[in-house]
Design an enzyme around this catalytic site. Sequence first.
Site, PDB file in Angstrom:
ATOM      1  N   HIS A   1      47.185  30.687  41.149  1.00  0.00           N
ATOM      2  CA  HIS A   1      46.702  31.519  40.320  1.00  0.00           C
ATOM      3  C   HIS A   1      45.377  31.375  40.445  1.00  0.00           C
ATOM      4  CE1 HIS A   1      47.481  32.833  35.884  1.00  0.00           C
ATOM      5  NE2 HIS A   1      46.424  33.608  36.278  1.00  0.00           N
TER       6      HIS A   1
ATOM      7  N   HIS B   1      42.015  34.757  40.754  1.00  0.00           N
ATOM      8  CA  HIS B   1      41.433  36.118  40.868  1.00  0.00           C
ATOM      9  C   HIS B   1      40.354  36.309  41.775  1.00  0.00           C
ATOM     10  CE1 HIS B   1      43.944  36.898  37.183  1.00  0.00           C
ATOM     11  NE2 HIS B   1      43.742  35.900  36.749  1.00  0.00           N
TER      12      HIS B   1
ATOM     13  N   ASN C   1      45.724  41.784  39.544  1.00  0.00           N
ATOM     14  CA  ASN C   1      45.081  42.840  38.485  1.00  0.00           C
ATOM     15  C   ASN C   1      43.601  43.231  39.005  1.00  0.00           C
ATOM     16  OD1 ASN C   1      44.035  40.182  38.035  1.00  0.00           O
ATOM     17  ND2 ASN C   1      43.874  40.312  35.892  1.00  0.00           N
TER      18      ASN C   1
ATOM     19  N   ASP D   1      43.673  29.406  37.620  1.00  0.00           N
ATOM     20  CA  ASP D   1      43.273  30.535  37.000  1.00  0.00           C
ATOM     21  C   ASP D   1      41.761  30.876  37.158  1.00  0.00           C
ATOM     22  OD1 ASP D   1      43.421  32.805  35.471  1.00  0.00           O
ATOM     23  OD2 ASP D   1      43.738  32.043  33.603  1.00  0.00           O
TER      24      ASP D   1
ATOM     25  N   HIS E   1      33.378  36.233  36.755  1.00  0.00           N
ATOM     26  CA  HIS E   1      32.668  37.433  36.176  1.00  0.00           C
ATOM     27  C   HIS E   1      31.275  37.405  36.471  1.00  0.00           C
ATOM     28  CE1 HIS E   1      36.352  38.543  33.682  1.00  0.00           C
ATOM     29  NE2 HIS E   1      36.408  37.279  33.512  1.00  0.00           N
TER      30      HIS E   1
END
Length: 449
Positions: free
Chosen positions: A58, A60, A92, A303, A307
């Site tokens: 998991h 991103h 996503n 996870d 950002h």
Amino acid sequence: MSVITFTGCHVVDPAGGRDGMANVTVEGPRVAAVGEQVEGTRVDAAGLVCAPGLVDLHAHLREPGREDAETITTGSAAAAAGGYTAICPMANTDPVCDHAGVVEQVLRLARDAGRCDVYPVGAVTRGLAGGELAEIGAMAAVGVRCFSDDGMPVQSARVMRRALEYARTWDAIIANHAEEATLTEGAEMNESDLSAVLGLHGWPHEAEEIMVARDLLLAGGLGARVHIPHVSTRGTVDLVRQAKIRGVRVTAEATPHHFTLTEDLVSGYDPVYKVNPPLRTAGDVQAVREGLADGTLDAIATDHAPHASEQKDQEWPQAPCGMLGLETALALTLTELVDGGLLSLSDAINRLSTAPARSRDITGQGGPIQTGAPANLVLFDPEARWTVDPAVLHSRSRNTPFAGRRLRGRVVHTLLHGAFTVREGSLVDPLFLTDRSATAPAEERGVIS
């Protein structure tokens, strides 16, 4: 073809049942021998643990669409630095990974980066909108094994049931974001006495548990495979435990921040601690730890959610959720769980590597470390102490909640299909990476030709 022997290392290989001293010889992209013999170039590995490369279920990587926060190149560099040889980026992105074209783009970029095997997670629904199913069959045909609208829960039980039925055709996995959204509208942190004191709208634990209970019932009735991501509450741990007893085909993961950090950190309104699902109570943290200890929770997943600073460094209500995780997960597991007496070193490697690979059907990763196996390895110094410094992390972003924390365990070497991606603690320049991954079978590289 080069031959390298790591001498005097402590081999911890849950898949092969090995936990002891041995030399490990790598020839080209594969393990040539494990034992006393020494061939080729010697690399002194005394004091180091040699384990299967870590596998993250998991993460991103933000590309395509949000390259200001992370790219596949920078994310896979962070992964290699953290000891990972395989990662599963979520869907996503922008455009959403809801059709085979985006899957193939991600795989191509990962091959170009050359630091990590990448196994994209496909979306469950088109555009993560929760209605029409995505092109699950077409994505399965190019190697996708798991589907998730992570960050956007599939609210409709009918749609979730159809997705489970459809995925069952390929024995694929659905990982639904565990959130009943009607209970979390406007939520900013865990619902508790503290949220009332801070004046922040609460995020009740029932929002996670209701969705998990529904999905376990649906999967159990269909005989389908379901994965529960980022477990954060005691109730969810209990639900997964009981489902496994009933024979439901469920796997589950927990993140380092959910077995390490508590809601108390939100008191300073620092947005680095804003995450979805939110940081919970000390009791929830203990339950997650116990779930990892007894095997209810199969995997530790990061996870990893980078950002850009201009996005994350805002007032609490406006800041997005998410934390970095790839470069600190191993050390946090050693410091918090192994030193805490909850996991043995072998159990820790199992949760970080072997069990994640098995739960996602990833061949060639997670061990065993034996003659002829792909040389996807991490060698780390379990006694090395270091302090987390965001400025020197390899991610493009800096939003780690562990800045300034003193941790135990540091990666010294990472090998992907026999090629160093990290050597002596430093990333290897991609220009000097031998293209050994190209000689590995397609299913071992996350690629179906």
